[in-house]
Design a protein around this motif. Structure first.
Motif, PDB file in Angstrom:
ATOM      1  N   MET A   1      27.225  14.243  -6.626  1.00  0.00           N
ATOM      2  CA  MET A   1      26.717  15.091  -5.546  1.00  0.00           C
ATOM      3  C   MET A   1      27.646  14.992  -4.335  1.00  0.00           C
ATOM      4  O   MET A   1      28.130  13.920  -4.012  1.00  0.00           O
ATOM      5  CB  MET A   1      25.302  14.680  -5.132  1.00  0.00           C
ATOM      6  CG  MET A   1      24.236  14.858  -6.216  1.00  0.00           C
ATOM      7  SD  MET A   1      22.567  14.602  -5.562  1.00  0.00           S
ATOM      8  CE  MET A   1      22.661  12.928  -5.014  1.00  0.00           C
ATOM      9  N   ALA A   6      27.758  19.967   1.639  1.00  0.00           N
ATOM     10  CA  ALA A   6      26.593  20.802   1.947  1.00  0.00           C
ATOM     11  C   ALA A   6      26.213  20.662   3.416  1.00  0.00           C
ATOM     12  O   ALA A   6      25.852  21.646   4.073  1.00  0.00           O
ATOM     13  CB  ALA A   6      25.423  20.411   1.055  1.00  0.00           C
ATOM     14  N   ASP A  43      21.709  20.694  -3.325  1.00  0.00           N
ATOM     15  CA  ASP A  43      22.855  20.355  -4.165  1.00  0.00           C
ATOM     16  C   ASP A  43      22.577  20.613  -5.647  1.00  0.00           C
ATOM     17  O   ASP A  43      23.507  20.723  -6.444  1.00  0.00           O
ATOM     18  CB  ASP A  43      23.236  18.892  -3.955  1.00  0.00           C
ATOM     19  CG  ASP A  43      24.561  18.537  -4.595  1.00  0.00           C
ATOM     20  OD1 ASP A  43      25.589  19.064  -4.126  1.00  0.00           O
ATOM     21  OD2 ASP A  43      24.562  17.769  -5.576  1.00  0.00           O
TER      22      ASP A  43
END
Length: 337
Positions: A1, A6, A43
């Motif tokens: 991730m 993000a 995500d």
């Protein structure tokens, strides 16, 4: 991730896009940018489905109101499965007719009558620039032939763009989209309304007015890939009309190779190419800008046949002209001072 990536995306949206435009979206974006739980949920989505305006519109489509961030977070966590489903089945087909105000000074200088082809047309609402009214700065309002329009577009200008004294004549219009929206479909129009940011009632009002225009003057928006369809649409335009292929906030959703292919295709066709994209989206245009694309976040650049003419606000609310140009024939650039 990669939660940091993000987080940067949502911080950038808050700072350069939502700030000054929607306090609600700015608050939500800043909140998500520093919230590991929501970043982890986002995500899970495919990369192209993580954009803030899509996630926020999907939440509003499912009924969340203009609430403070803590309540928004609680709602998202409780409704994540339903939210993710909407995100996966919808796209940001924002049909922002305000962008016609950035196109008009260019369109009005082309030799008419015009045949307009929009790629990435959504519901085709931007195919009616001749049927809207316009106010640039404090100038008198420009109206369509035959009277006023229910759609009035306001635009603040700098750099002396060539504001016309009359609207262009459009004799034919068509569009293409991967998933055309039907102006007579209530559910699809509700999705378009959810793509209008909170705190912008004027945008919502003009969207509804533009839908009314489109319902009264139906236009063909075919389903297809723009690269596979644009040549066929140009060939279908009537003889004697100046063909203009245009798009706004579309090419960013294509891969770099697809953008290059589109540019090569449209440059080889007997038409003008009018674009309004983020400053770094079309590489050949970005190379000609007076300021590096990375130094102008949140702004678009209007270009004709690959030559940049002005910077535009993301929703057509502003236009900064970057040089006086003289018109030439199709496939020739405007001549810069």
């Amino acid at each position: 991730m990669d939660l940091e990536m993000a987080s940067r995306r949502y911080r950038r949206f808050a700072e350069f896009e939502a700030r000054g435009s929607s306090s609600c979206y700015e608050s939500w974006a800043w909140g998500i940018a520093s919230d590991p739980q929501l970043l982890s949920l986002i995500d899970r989505l495919p990369e192209q489905k993580r954009q803030p305006n899509l996630v926020f519109a999907a939440a509003r489509f499912l009924g969340v109101g203009e609430v403070l961030f803590p309540e928004f977070k609680d709602w998202v966590v409780r409704h994540w499965d339903a939210l993710a489903q909407v995100v996966m089945t919808r796209t940001t087909q924002t049909n922002e007719v305000g962008r016609a105000a950035a196109f008009l000074p260019v369109l009005a200088q082309l030799t008419g009558p015009l045949a307009l082809i929009e790629v990435g047309a959504s519901a085709g609402l931007c195919l009616y620039p001749d049927l809207f009214s316009y106010r640039y700065d404090d100038r008198a309002v420009l109206h369509p032939v035959g009277g006023t329009s229910g759609v009035t577009l306001r635009c603040v200008t700098t750099g002396e763009p060539p504001i016309p004294i009359r609207l262009p004549e459009v004799v034919w219009r068509a569009g293409v989209d991967l998933n055309p929206l039907d102006v007579n479909d209530a559910d699809q129009m509700r999705w378009l309304e959810c793509l209008v940011w909170p705190g912008q009632p004027q945008r919502l009002q003009r969207l509804r007015a533009a839908v009314a225009v489109a319902r009264s003057r139906p236009v063909s928006v075919v389903s297809g890939d723009l690269n596979a369809t644009v040549a066929e649409l140009v060939a279908a335009a009537p003889d004697g009309a100046t063909v203009v292929v245009f798009h706004s906030a579309v090419l960013a959703y294509l891969s770099v190779d697809e953008r290059i292919r589109f540019e090569q295709t449209v440059r080889a066709l007997p038409c003008h190419w009018l674009s309004n994209e983020g400053c770094g989206v079309i590489e050949s245009v970005a190379e000609q800008l007076p300021v590096p694309a990375g130094d102008t976040p949140g702004r678009f650049v209007v270009a004709l046949d690959g030559t940049p003419l002005g910077y535009a606000g993301a929703h057509g609310q502003s236009l900064e002209w970057i040089g006086h140009r003289a018109m030439c024939a199709p496939h020739q650039a405007w001549i810069s001072d």
